[in-house]
Design an enzyme around this catalytic site. Structure first.
Site, PDB file in Angstrom:
ATOM      1  CD  GLU A  33      -3.011  -0.741  -0.085  1.00  0.00           C
ATOM      2  OE1 GLU A  33      -3.065   0.406  -0.577  1.00  0.00           O
ATOM      3  OE2 GLU A  33      -3.701  -1.684  -0.518  1.00  0.00           O
ATOM      4  CE1 TYR A  36      -6.701   3.306  -0.148  1.00  0.00           C
ATOM      5  CE2 TYR A  36      -4.331   3.300   0.184  1.00  0.00           C
ATOM      6  CZ  TYR A  36      -5.458   2.763  -0.409  1.00  0.00           C
ATOM      7  OH  TYR A  36      -5.346   1.672  -1.231  1.00  0.00           O
ATOM      8  CG  ASP A  51      -7.853   3.012  -4.596  1.00  0.00           C
ATOM      9  OD1 ASP A  51      -9.060   3.077  -4.938  1.00  0.00           O
ATOM     10  OD2 ASP A  51      -7.093   2.103  -4.999  1.00  0.00           O
ATOM     11  CB  CYS A  96     -21.096   0.215 -18.642  1.00  0.00           C
ATOM     12  SG  CYS A  96     -20.358   1.813 -18.182  1.00  0.00           S
ATOM     13  CB  CYS A 128     -19.987  -2.929 -14.430  1.00  0.00           C
ATOM     14  SG  CYS A 128     -19.975  -2.298 -12.730  1.00  0.00           S
ATOM     15  CB  CYS A 151     -23.844   2.590 -12.571  1.00  0.00           C
ATOM     16  SG  CYS A 151     -22.669   3.928 -12.904  1.00  0.00           S
TER      17      CYS A 151
END
Length: 352
Positions: free
Chosen positions: A45, A128, A146, A205, A208, A214
């Site tokens: 990270e 974070y 993130d 999309c 997804c 969405c």
């Protein structure tokens, strides 16, 4: 009318399509009882901040080979850590990495704490990173946001406020999606969704798992999210870098101050980097010949350095505060990318 994003649908997608990364325990292994290593999660990270997965992988593997446990990193010399980090950029991360390893060894017996609050108390760990370690390493229901996750959430909820002002709102919305169970897998699923399907341009999309939920897709304009403020023009600074090179190929180096830009890294001497072209200020008597110009862009400014080259005899001693790095040792020095550009320009001129 769009439906609400369902965490179970995303986790089912992740179980089938997760990325295989060297610091990650896959969902099947995790379900079988394999435990993530907090050290590997933390190291990855920190390295991934402002850096791509492709760039990080070889550094991550090299660090683990050299320092397989946090206790090993705590026992390492800081100069060696900086050398191993050279080329990865944002060098304050390397200094914080060493400070954090020291703190984990000294305060926690070499074991990372498992709560966001305790992780936040460690050097170099912000909100974070604390959330990422808590969720991924310990399965705490922490919300990890993130850049990939910001993009996913802004499109899901059509957040009109531009970044970076929208960050608090995006985190609040992301928190409404975070499940109590499998929080670590969910955090990584969100990252993978943004990295592989909900990409900045041409999001996939139809593939997804949240396409029906969405709002950005429903509005026909997912690529326009997240909204962003117009970027301020990046200023230019100028300087002169002086490469003294012996006939045996050794290069004169010094270490930058521990704090500030490129703190603790090695460098060839240079003038201050200022908006106006600086006056000549060589570290040794000349003659100094022009050896080209290099340009390098930092986060907040663009740098133009005029490179000067002085040829020195093989036995020339180094002044106080400097050392000669031999041709064999130069590759292992903690030289940031901008200084490697400078040395490369001088070597090209030296051989011409």
């Amino acid at each position: 009318m769009t439906t609400r994003p369902d965490s179970a649908a995303l986790l089912a997608w992740y179980d089938r399509h997760h990325r295989r990364l060297p610091w990650r325990i896959g969902p099947a292994d995790r379900a079988a009882g394999a435990k993530p290593d907090p050290y590997r999660i933390w190291l990855s990270e920190v390295m991934l901040q402002q850096t791509t997965v492709t760039a990080v992988k070889p550094y991550f593997e090299a660090f683990l080979a050299r320092w397989p446990r946090v206790a090993d990193l705590a026992a390492a010399d800081e100069a060696e850590v900086m050398k191993a980090w050279a080329g990865l950029g944002y060098y304050s991360r390397a200094r914080n990495l060493k400070a954090c390893a020291d703190a984990v060894a000294e305060r926690h017996g070499g074991r990372f704490p498992d709560t966001e609050a305790a992780l936040l108390a460690l050097p170099g760990i912000g909100a974070y990173t604390a959330a990422a370690i808590a969720a991924i390493a310990f399965d705490r229901p922490a919300t990890v946001v993130d850049g990939n996750v910001e993009r996913v959430v802004s499109r899901l909820f059509t957040v009109e406020e531009p970044l970076p002002d929208a960050k608090p709102a995006l985190k609040r919305l992301a928190a409404t999606l975070t499940p109590q169970r499998r929080a670590g897998d969910f955090a990584q699923a969100m990252m993978d969704l943004g990295a592989t399907l909900c990409t900045p341009r041409k999001p996939a999309c139809p593939l997804c798992p949240w396409s029906e939920a969405c709002r950005g897709r429903a509005a026909g304009a997912p690529e326009t999210y997240p909204r962003k403020r117009a970027k301020a023009e990046r200023p230019t600074r100028r300087g002169i870098a002086y490469v003294a090179m012996r006939s045996d190929g050794a290069v004169l180096l010094r270490r930058r101050p521990p704090k500030g830009l490129l703190g603790g890294m090695s460098e060839v001497p240079s003038t201050d980097w200022t908006p106006a072209a600086p006056a000549e200020s060589p570290p040794l008597p000349g003659p100094w010949a022009a050896a080209g110009r290099i340009e390098h862009t930092f986060t907040h400014f663009h740098l133009i350095l005029e490179v000067r080259l002085a040829r020195r005899p093989a036995g020339d001693p180094a002044p106080d505060g400097f050392w000669w790095s031999t041709a064999a040792d130069l590759a292992g020095e903690a030289l940031p990318s901008v200084m490697r550009k400078v040395v490369g320009a001088a070597q090209k001129a030296f051989g011409s």
